[in-house]
Design a protein around this motif. Structure first.
Motif, mmCIF file in Angstrom:
data_model
loop_
_atom_site.group_PDB
_atom_site.id
_atom_site.type_symbol
_atom_site.label_atom_id
_atom_site.label_comp_id
_atom_site.label_asym_id
_atom_site.label_seq_id
_atom_site.Cartn_x
_atom_site.Cartn_y
_atom_site.Cartn_z
ATOM 1 N N ASP A 23 16.766 3.361 16.529
ATOM 2 C CA ASP A 23 17.789 3.970 15.660
ATOM 3 C C ASP A 23 19.187 3.766 16.222
ATOM 4 O O ASP A 23 20.180 3.933 15.509
ATOM 5 C CB ASP A 23 17.511 5.471 15.453
ATOM 6 C CG ASP A 23 17.491 6.297 16.723
ATOM 7 O OD1 ASP A 23 17.683 5.743 17.815
ATOM 8 O OD2 ASP A 23 17.273 7.525 16.629
ATOM 9 N N GLU A 24 19.289 3.400 17.510
ATOM 10 C CA GLU A 24 20.623 3.256 18.112
ATOM 11 C C GLU A 24 21.398 2.087 17.512
ATOM 12 O O GLU A 24 22.620 2.006 17.671
ATOM 13 C CB GLU A 24 20.519 3.120 19.637
ATOM 14 C CG GLU A 24 19.854 4.330 20.258
ATOM 15 C CD GLU A 24 20.253 4.610 21.696
ATOM 16 O OE1 GLU A 24 21.182 3.958 22.207
ATOM 17 O OE2 GLU A 24 19.628 5.493 22.300
ATOM 18 N N GLY A 38 12.803 3.011 15.877
ATOM 19 C CA GLY A 38 12.254 4.294 16.308
ATOM 20 C C GLY A 38 13.317 5.236 16.828
ATOM 21 O O GLY A 38 14.363 4.829 17.340
ATOM 22 N N PHE A 83 14.692 15.593 33.392
ATOM 23 C CA PHE A 83 14.939 17.032 33.513
ATOM 24 C C PHE A 83 13.658 17.764 33.932
ATOM 25 O O PHE A 83 13.715 18.727 34.690
ATOM 26 C CB PHE A 83 15.506 17.585 32.197
ATOM 27 C CG PHE A 83 17.001 17.299 32.026
ATOM 28 C CD1 PHE A 83 17.651 16.348 32.808
ATOM 29 C CD2 PHE A 83 17.754 17.995 31.093
ATOM 30 C CE1 PHE A 83 19.016 16.081 32.670
ATOM 31 C CE2 PHE A 83 19.135 17.742 30.941
ATOM 32 C CZ PHE A 83 19.756 16.783 31.718
ATOM 33 N N ASN A 128 14.350 8.791 19.267
ATOM 34 C CA ASN A 128 14.160 9.163 20.686
ATOM 35 C C ASN A 128 12.730 9.616 20.936
ATOM 36 O O ASN A 128 12.291 10.602 20.335
ATOM 37 C CB ASN A 128 15.087 10.320 21.057
ATOM 38 C CG ASN A 128 16.435 9.832 21.485
ATOM 39 O OD1 ASN A 128 17.208 9.375 20.669
ATOM 40 N ND2 ASN A 128 16.696 9.904 22.777
ATOM 41 N N PRO A 181 21.550 17.061 35.353
ATOM 42 C CA PRO A 181 22.911 16.625 34.993
ATOM 43 C C PRO A 181 23.091 16.469 33.483
ATOM 44 O O PRO A 181 22.677 15.465 32.897
ATOM 45 C CB PRO A 181 23.036 15.261 35.702
ATOM 46 C CG PRO A 181 21.628 14.768 35.835
ATOM 47 C CD PRO A 181 20.710 15.952 35.824
ATOM 48 N N LEU A 182 23.711 17.456 32.848
ATOM 49 C CA LEU A 182 23.905 17.456 31.391
ATOM 50 C C LEU A 182 25.260 16.803 31.087
ATOM 51 O O LEU A 182 26.295 17.263 31.588
ATOM 52 C CB LEU A 182 23.866 18.898 30.888
ATOM 53 C CG LEU A 182 23.807 19.138 29.393
ATOM 54 C CD1 LEU A 182 22.527 18.566 28.773
ATOM 55 C CD2 LEU A 182 23.867 20.644 29.116
ATOM 56 N N TYR A 192 22.005 10.844 16.126
ATOM 57 C CA TYR A 192 21.215 9.882 15.346
ATOM 58 C C TYR A 192 20.356 10.690 14.384
ATOM 59 O O TYR A 192 19.836 11.748 14.740
ATOM 60 C CB TYR A 192 20.263 9.064 16.223
ATOM 61 C CG TYR A 192 20.893 8.338 17.381
ATOM 62 C CD1 TYR A 192 21.918 7.426 17.185
ATOM 63 C CD2 TYR A 192 20.441 8.551 18.681
ATOM 64 C CE1 TYR A 192 22.489 6.755 18.253
ATOM 65 C CE2 TYR A 192 20.998 7.877 19.754
ATOM 66 C CZ TYR A 192 22.031 6.985 19.536
ATOM 67 O OH TYR A 192 22.579 6.321 20.583
ATOM 68 N N ARG A 213 19.730 14.636 19.110
ATOM 69 C CA ARG A 213 18.709 13.598 19.056
ATOM 70 C C ARG A 213 17.521 14.135 18.265
ATOM 71 O O ARG A 213 17.263 15.343 18.258
ATOM 72 C CB ARG A 213 18.244 13.210 20.484
ATOM 73 C CG ARG A 213 19.332 12.571 21.365
ATOM 74 C CD ARG A 213 19.726 11.208 20.860
ATOM 75 N NE ARG A 213 20.682 10.489 21.714
ATOM 76 C CZ ARG A 213 22.018 10.527 21.569
ATOM 77 N NH1 ARG A 213 22.561 11.280 20.614
ATOM 78 N NH2 ARG A 213 22.799 9.825 22.370
ATOM 79 N N SER A 233 15.513 -0.783 28.523
ATOM 80 C CA SER A 233 15.547 0.271 27.511
ATOM 81 C C SER A 233 16.475 1.449 27.829
ATOM 82 O O SER A 233 16.523 2.401 27.052
ATOM 83 C CB SER A 233 14.118 0.787 27.279
ATOM 84 O OG SER A 233 13.658 1.449 28.437
#
Ligand code: NAD
Ligand code: DAU
Length: 354
Positions: free
Chosen positions: A138-139, A188, A205, A190, A216-217, A291, A225, A88
């Motif tokens: 949704d991806e 679905g 995070f 996120n 780490p952004l 998304y 999202r 996933s």
């Protein structure tokens, strides 16, 4: 109903099993391979609760293994198969996609074949057809610059993860058209909440901030999202299983879009931690910018969100703060190896978060 829930030891699957046993008189067999993301601790509360334990059984195994799947689907004569099992995590699919395809395509095919055999047997005996519900994402729509995806939109997956999920969906739709299987799909948004493996952004995070480690952004952090609480996601899947039109595809949107910068600020504020923990790192390859989905088809089944984002996130942050005994053992040698491959170079080359 008698359900087979595949991938039920993961994040969303375990919430579905817990809530379904609580809300209905169903009995549930969980089939799960227990990959790095599968965790029996996610189901421990069910085993301890006598009102649920008698209607629940766990079997360790692979959905791509026909021997075990035929036993648990066809021979066990289940009323429905609900498939959560998948690799996933998008970042892992970029590092190595093979397991994504094995589970997402071959595994789904094995489940569909066993359900098709059961449907034929049941039809011969004048019994109702079994349902098959594929939990998707949704991806599969790819990045949506403006507006909202509707269920009839074309699929345009961008990552190996979402391509594997789209391939699984297409197989499900082919079995519906060719063999008349009573097969449904949910897409679905996120999802966040307790018991999520710490590789995904929300638990990563939170647990990094709790340890004083950098967050780490990716890139400019302005990707958007639409966040969905895990209990809402689990209940939406239950609503589709109970009341979805045969062959229906249902979007499961979240409660509102946020940029990753906004999400990070909220997490840090709820933990009372400084923004200086944030590091801007090299972006994810092929990173979907946004998304967003229309949820009216699902709403027509009588489902609605129960958890608002701010309250759900605050409860999630508190859960991770209070359940270090759950997440700490997950940060093992395999985790350190993954973390180094995914973040080692990125963090070495990072700059302070803007
Ligand atoms: P997860 O990684 O937490 O859990 C996946 C589970 O599947 C694990 O228990 C794992 O052991 C099991 N599994 C993996 N391969 C298997 C195999 N071959 N045979 C049997 N079991 C196997 O994932 P999750 O976040 O709970 O997601 C569940 C499903 O929902 C996935 O199909 C995912 O694509 C989909 N989804 C997830 C999200 C999200 O934000 N997490 C959103 C939309 C859809
Ligand atoms: O949209 C549904 C999908 O949501 C599910 O199908 C996937 O299974 C699930 O993993 C999730 O995919 P994302 O890629 O959107 O989730 P992730 O938590 O990996 O990332 C969310 C956002 O945060 C994304 O824009 C990338 C960013 N991010 C993520 C990580 C792990 C960072 O900036 N830094 C990070 O370290």
């Amino acid at each position: 109903m008698k359900l087979l829930v595949c991938g039920g030891a993961g994040f969303i699957g375990s919430a579905f099993v817990r809530r379904r046993l609580h809300q209905t008189a169903d009995s549930i067999v969980v089939l799960d391979k227990l990959t790095y993301a599968g965790n029996l601790a996610n189901l421990a509360d069910i085993e301890r609760d006598p009102s649920m334990a008698g209607r629940y059984r766990f079997v360790q195994g692979d959905i791509a293994d026909p021997t075990i799947v035929v036993k648990l689907v066809t021979e066990a004569d289940v009323d429905a198969v609900v498939n959560f099992a998948a690799e996933s995590h998008v970042d892992r699919s970029i590092l190595d996609a093979e397991a994504f395809l094995r589970t997402g395509v071959i595994g789904v095919h094995v489940l569909l074949e066993a359900t098709r055999a059961l449907a034929a047997e049941r039809a011969a005996n004048g019994k109702p057809a079994p349902r098959f519900l594929q939990v998707s994402t949704d991806e599969v729509y790819g990045s949506v610059p403006t507006g909202q995806s509707v269920e009839t939109d074309l699929l345009a997956p961008a990552s190996p993860y979402s391509a594997a999920k789209a391939a699984g969906e297409l197989l499900v739709q082919a079995y519906r058209t060719t063999y008349g299987l009573d097969a449904l799909i949910t897409r679905g948004s996120n999802t966040y909440g307790p018991f999520q493996y710490p590789e995904k952004v929300v638990p990563l995070f939170i647990t990094n901030a709790l340890q004083g480690l950098p967050l780490p952004l990716y890139g400019d952090g302005l990707q958007r999202r639409d966040w969905l609480h895990v209990d809402d996601h689990a209940d939406a899947i239950g609503a589709v299983l109970d009341r979805g039109e045969p062959g229906g595809i249902y979007n499961v949107p979240g409660t509102g879009e946020r940029t990753n910068v906004d999400l990070t600020r909220t997490i840090l504020a709820q933990l009372d931690k400084p923004w200086s923990l944030v590091r801007t790192v090299e972006d994810r390859a092929g990173h979907d910018r946004r998304y967003a989905m229309d949820g009216s088809r699902l709403a027509a089944l009588g489902w609605s969100h129960q958890v608002a984002f701010e309250a759900g996130l605050a409860e999630t942050v508190a859960w991770y703060r209070d359940h270090e005994a759950w997440w700490r053992p997950l940060l093992n040698a395999d985790w350190a190896d993954y973390y180094d491959r995914q973040y080692g170079k990125r963090l070495a080359e990072s700059v302070p978060g803007a």
